[in-house]
Design a protein around this motif. Sequence first.
Motif, PDB file in Angstrom:
ATOM      1  N   ALA A   1      48.715  67.013  53.772  1.00 28.75           N
ATOM      2  CA  ALA A   1      48.527  68.052  52.773  1.00 28.75           C
ATOM      3  C   ALA A   1      48.582  67.454  51.363  1.00 28.75           C
ATOM      4  O   ALA A   1      47.809  67.845  50.489  1.00 28.75           O
ATOM      5  CB  ALA A   1      49.578  69.135  52.931  1.00 28.75           C
ATOM      6  N   MET A   2      49.480  66.507  51.172  1.00 30.22           N
ATOM      7  CA  MET A   2      49.597  65.890  49.841  1.00 30.22           C
ATOM      8  C   MET A   2      48.354  65.074  49.503  1.00 30.22           C
ATOM      9  O   MET A   2      47.911  65.066  48.355  1.00 30.22           O
ATOM     10  CB  MET A   2      50.860  65.029  49.764  1.00 30.22           C
ATOM     11  N   ARG A   3      47.786  64.400  50.487  1.00 24.95           N
ATOM     12  CA  ARG A   3      46.575  63.615  50.243  1.00 24.95           C
ATOM     13  C   ARG A   3      45.403  64.523  49.884  1.00 24.95           C
ATOM     14  O   ARG A   3      44.612  64.209  49.002  1.00 24.95           O
ATOM     15  CB  ARG A   3      46.237  62.764  51.457  1.00 24.95           C
ATOM     16  N   LEU A   4      45.292  65.651  50.579  1.00 29.88           N
ATOM     17  CA  LEU A   4      44.218  66.586  50.260  1.00 29.88           C
ATOM     18  C   LEU A   4      44.414  67.195  48.875  1.00 29.88           C
ATOM     19  O   LEU A   4      43.449  67.426  48.147  1.00 29.88           O
ATOM     20  CB  LEU A   4      44.136  67.680  51.317  1.00 29.88           C
ATOM     21  N   GLN A   5      45.659  67.458  48.486  1.00 27.95           N
ATOM     22  CA  GLN A   5      45.935  67.973  47.149  1.00 27.95           C
ATOM     23  C   GLN A   5      45.561  66.934  46.090  1.00 27.95           C
ATOM     24  O   GLN A   5      45.011  67.265  45.040  1.00 27.95           O
ATOM     25  CB  GLN A   5      47.412  68.358  47.028  1.00 27.95           C
ATOM     26  N   LEU A   6      45.843  65.668  46.359  1.00 30.21           N
ATOM     27  CA  LEU A   6      45.458  64.604  45.433  1.00 30.21           C
ATOM     28  C   LEU A   6      43.941  64.523  45.315  1.00 30.21           C
ATOM     29  O   LEU A   6      43.403  64.377  44.211  1.00 30.21           O
ATOM     30  CB  LEU A   6      46.022  63.261  45.908  1.00 30.21           C
ATOM     31  N   LEU A   7      43.241  64.658  46.433  1.00 30.81           N
ATOM     32  CA  LEU A   7      41.779  64.648  46.412  1.00 30.81           C
ATOM     33  C   LEU A   7      41.234  65.815  45.579  1.00 30.81           C
ATOM     34  O   LEU A   7      40.287  65.655  44.799  1.00 30.81           O
ATOM     35  CB  LEU A   7      41.243  64.707  47.846  1.00 30.81           C
ATOM     36  N   THR A   8      41.845  66.980  45.715  1.00 30.74           N
ATOM     37  CA  THR A   8      41.442  68.140  44.917  1.00 30.74           C
ATOM     38  C   THR A   8      41.677  67.891  43.435  1.00 30.74           C
ATOM     39  O   THR A   8      40.842  68.228  42.594  1.00 30.74           O
ATOM     40  CB  THR A   8      42.217  69.382  45.377  1.00 30.74           C
ATOM     41  N   ALA A   9      42.805  67.298  43.092  1.00 32.24           N
ATOM     42  CA  ALA A   9      43.113  67.017  41.695  1.00 32.24           C
ATOM     43  C   ALA A   9      42.135  66.002  41.103  1.00 32.24           C
ATOM     44  O   ALA A   9      41.711  66.137  39.954  1.00 32.24           O
ATOM     45  CB  ALA A   9      44.548  66.511  41.572  1.00 32.24           C
ATOM     46  N   VAL A  10      41.772  64.999  41.882  1.00 38.54           N
ATOM     47  CA  VAL A  10      40.790  64.015  41.412  1.00 38.54           C
ATOM     48  C   VAL A  10      39.443  64.692  41.185  1.00 38.54           C
ATOM     49  O   VAL A  10      38.745  64.409  40.211  1.00 38.54           O
ATOM     50  CB  VAL A  10      40.680  62.837  42.408  1.00 38.54           C
TER      51      VAL A  10
END
Length: 90
Positions: A1-10
Motif C-alpha cells: 500500500a505504501m509503494r502504491l501511495q508513493l507511485l500516486t504521489a510521484v
Amino acid sequence: AMRLQLLTAVGALAGTACALLTEGGAVGSEVAGGAGPGWVLPFTAGGFIYVATVSVLPELLREASPLQSLLEVLGLLGGVVMMVLIAHLE
C-alpha cells in the motif's frame, strides 16, 4: 500500500511539472501565452470528480449510516465548490 501511495504521489508531482511547463516555464514568457491552465485545470478537476464519484463515494456509502453518508456527500460537494472557487480566484 505504501509503494502504491508513493507511485500516486510521484504521478501528482509529474502532473504538476507538466502543468507548470505548459504555462511557459518562466514569468513573462510569451511562448505559451498563458493557455496552459485553460485546459489543464478542467481536465484535472474532472479527473478528481470522476474518481470521487465512481470509486470512492460508493465504497463510503456502502459502509456508513445515513447521517454519515450525508456528511460524506456534503464533503464531496464542498471539495467541488473549493475547486471552483480556486479556479475563479486564481
